[in-house]
Design a protein around this motif. Structure first.
Motif, PDB file in Angstrom:
ATOM      1  N   ALA A  83       0.846  -1.199   0.000  1.00  0.00           N
ATOM      2  CA  ALA A  83       0.000   0.000   0.000  1.00  0.00           C
ATOM      3  C   ALA A  83       0.878   1.244   0.000  1.00  0.00           C
ATOM      4  CB  ALA A  83      -0.916   0.010   1.219  1.00  0.00           C
ATOM      5  N   SER A  84       0.397   2.290  -0.660  1.00  0.00           N
ATOM      6  CA  SER A  84       1.040   3.599  -0.648  1.00  0.00           C
ATOM      7  C   SER A  84      -0.064   4.654  -0.565  1.00  0.00           C
ATOM      8  CB  SER A  84       1.904   3.799  -1.893  1.00  0.00           C
ATOM      9  OG  SER A  84       1.127   3.689  -3.054  1.00  0.00           O
ATOM     10  N   GLU A 116      -3.557   3.502  -2.230  1.00  0.00           N
ATOM     11  CA  GLU A 116      -3.567   2.539  -3.332  1.00  0.00           C
ATOM     12  C   GLU A 116      -2.984   1.218  -2.853  1.00  0.00           C
ATOM     13  OE1 GLU A 116      -2.028   1.908  -7.900  1.00  0.00           O
ATOM     14  OE2 GLU A 116      -1.791   3.857  -6.953  1.00  0.00           O
ATOM     15  N   GLU A 117      -3.793   0.169  -2.949  1.00  0.00           N
ATOM     16  CA  GLU A 117      -3.349  -1.185  -2.621  1.00  0.00           C
ATOM     17  C   GLU A 117      -3.003  -1.905  -3.921  1.00  0.00           C
ATOM     18  OE1 GLU A 117      -5.985  -2.312   1.284  1.00  0.00           O
ATOM     19  OE2 GLU A 117      -6.838  -2.724  -0.677  1.00  0.00           O
ATOM     20  N   THR A 118      -1.875  -2.601  -3.934  1.00  0.00           N
ATOM     21  CA  THR A 118      -1.423  -3.325  -5.123  1.00  0.00           C
ATOM     22  C   THR A 118      -1.035  -4.735  -4.711  1.00  0.00           C
ATOM     23  OG1 THR A 118      -0.554  -1.270  -6.023  1.00  0.00           O
ATOM     24  CG2 THR A 118       0.209  -3.295  -7.047  1.00  0.00           C
ATOM     25  N   GLY A 119      -1.486  -5.718  -5.467  1.00  0.00           N
ATOM     26  CA  GLY A 119      -1.176  -7.110  -5.174  1.00  0.00           C
ATOM     27  C   GLY A 119       0.255  -7.473  -5.530  1.00  0.00           C
ATOM     28  N   ASP A 125      -2.612  -9.174  -9.987  1.00  0.00           N
ATOM     29  CA  ASP A 125      -3.708  -8.546 -10.730  1.00  0.00           C
ATOM     30  C   ASP A 125      -4.542  -7.613  -9.854  1.00  0.00           C
ATOM     31  OD1 ASP A 125      -2.960  -9.899 -12.994  1.00  0.00           O
ATOM     32  OD2 ASP A 125      -4.405 -11.526 -12.705  1.00  0.00           O
ATOM     33  N   TYR A 126      -4.350  -7.674  -8.550  1.00  0.00           N
ATOM     34  CA  TYR A 126      -5.156  -6.887  -7.619  1.00  0.00           C
ATOM     35  C   TYR A 126      -4.657  -5.443  -7.570  1.00  0.00           C
ATOM     36  CZ  TYR A 126      -7.202  -5.186  -3.284  1.00  0.00           C
ATOM     37  OH  TYR A 126      -7.874  -4.444  -2.355  1.00  0.00           O
TER      38      TYR A 126
END
Length: 177
Positions: A83-84, A116-119, A125-126
C-alpha cells in the motif's frame, strides 16, 4: 474551488496581510499499516511540498501535498499486497520560539487522501484505490539559518481511508518570502 484560488491569489499579492510566507520541501520515510488482517503494511519513502501563510509570527495556515511510495520490503515477506498513499492537505500550524533561531511547532488539519493497494506475487492482478477526507496531526522543529532559510524536521500521523494509518518522518528546508 474557484473561490479558493482567488483567495490564495489575494493572499500571495498582498504583503500587508501577513508578515511572512514560506515554501517547504521535505523528504523522508515512514510507514503505512492497515488495522484489518487483510490489509498491507509497509515501509515508505516520502516527499512533501507545502506553503504556509503566517497570520502572526506564531500561527500559520498551511496547504500542500505529501506522497509516500511503497518500498515493498515488509509486504513481500509477510503480505500478498502493498500500500502507498498521497494527500492534498490544508491545516493550521502553531509554533513556539525556543530561541532566536529555533522553534518547535504542532500542526493539524484535513487532507484529501488516496490509498492505493497493489497485489504482489500470485495476487499481482489486484489493484484498489480508496479516497476520502482524512485528518492529520504532527509535531516538529525548525532552525532558522538566516532570515530567508530554515531547516525543519517533523513527524506526521495521518488517519487514512479504509482504516489505514500513515506515519512520516520528514526532513526539509523552508524558504521564507
Amino acid at each position: 474551488m474557484k473561490k479558493a484560488i482567488i483567495f490564495l491569489g489575494m493572499l500571495a499579492v498582498s504583503p500587508a496581510l501577513a508578515s511572512e510566507h514560506s515554501i517547504g520541501v521535505k523528504i523522508g520515510g515512514g510507514g503505512i499499516s492497515g488495522t484489518q488482517a487483510e490489509q498491507a503494511s509497509d515501509l515508505q519513502f516520502g516527499f512533501q511540498l507545502d506553503y504556509s501563510y503566517f497570520l502572526t509570527s506564531n500561527y500559520a495556515v498551511e496547504l500542500g501535498m505529501i506522497a509516500n511510495g511503497s518500498m515493498p520490503i515488509i509486504s513481500a515477506l509477510f503480505d500478498d499486497k502493498t500500500a502507498s498513499y498521497s494527500s492534498y492537505f490544508t491545516g493550521v500550524r502553531a509554533s513556539h520560539n525556543i530561541s532566536t533561531n529555533w522553534s518547535i511547532y504542532a500542526k493539524g488539519g484535513v487532507g484529501f487522501a488516496v490509498v492505493e493497494e497493489t497485489g504482489l506475487g500470485k495476487n499481482s492482478d489486484y489493484n484498489e484505490t480508496i479516497a476520502k477526507l482524512s485528518p492529520y496531526v504532527g509535531i516538529g522543529t525548525e532552525y532558522r539559518l538566516s532570515e530567508n532559510i530554515a531547516l525543519s524536521s517533523d513527524i506526521r500521523f495521518d488517519s487514512l481511508p479504509s482504516n489505514y494509518q500513515g506515519t512520516s518522518l520528514m526532513l526539509g528546508i523552508n524558504f521564507y518570502i
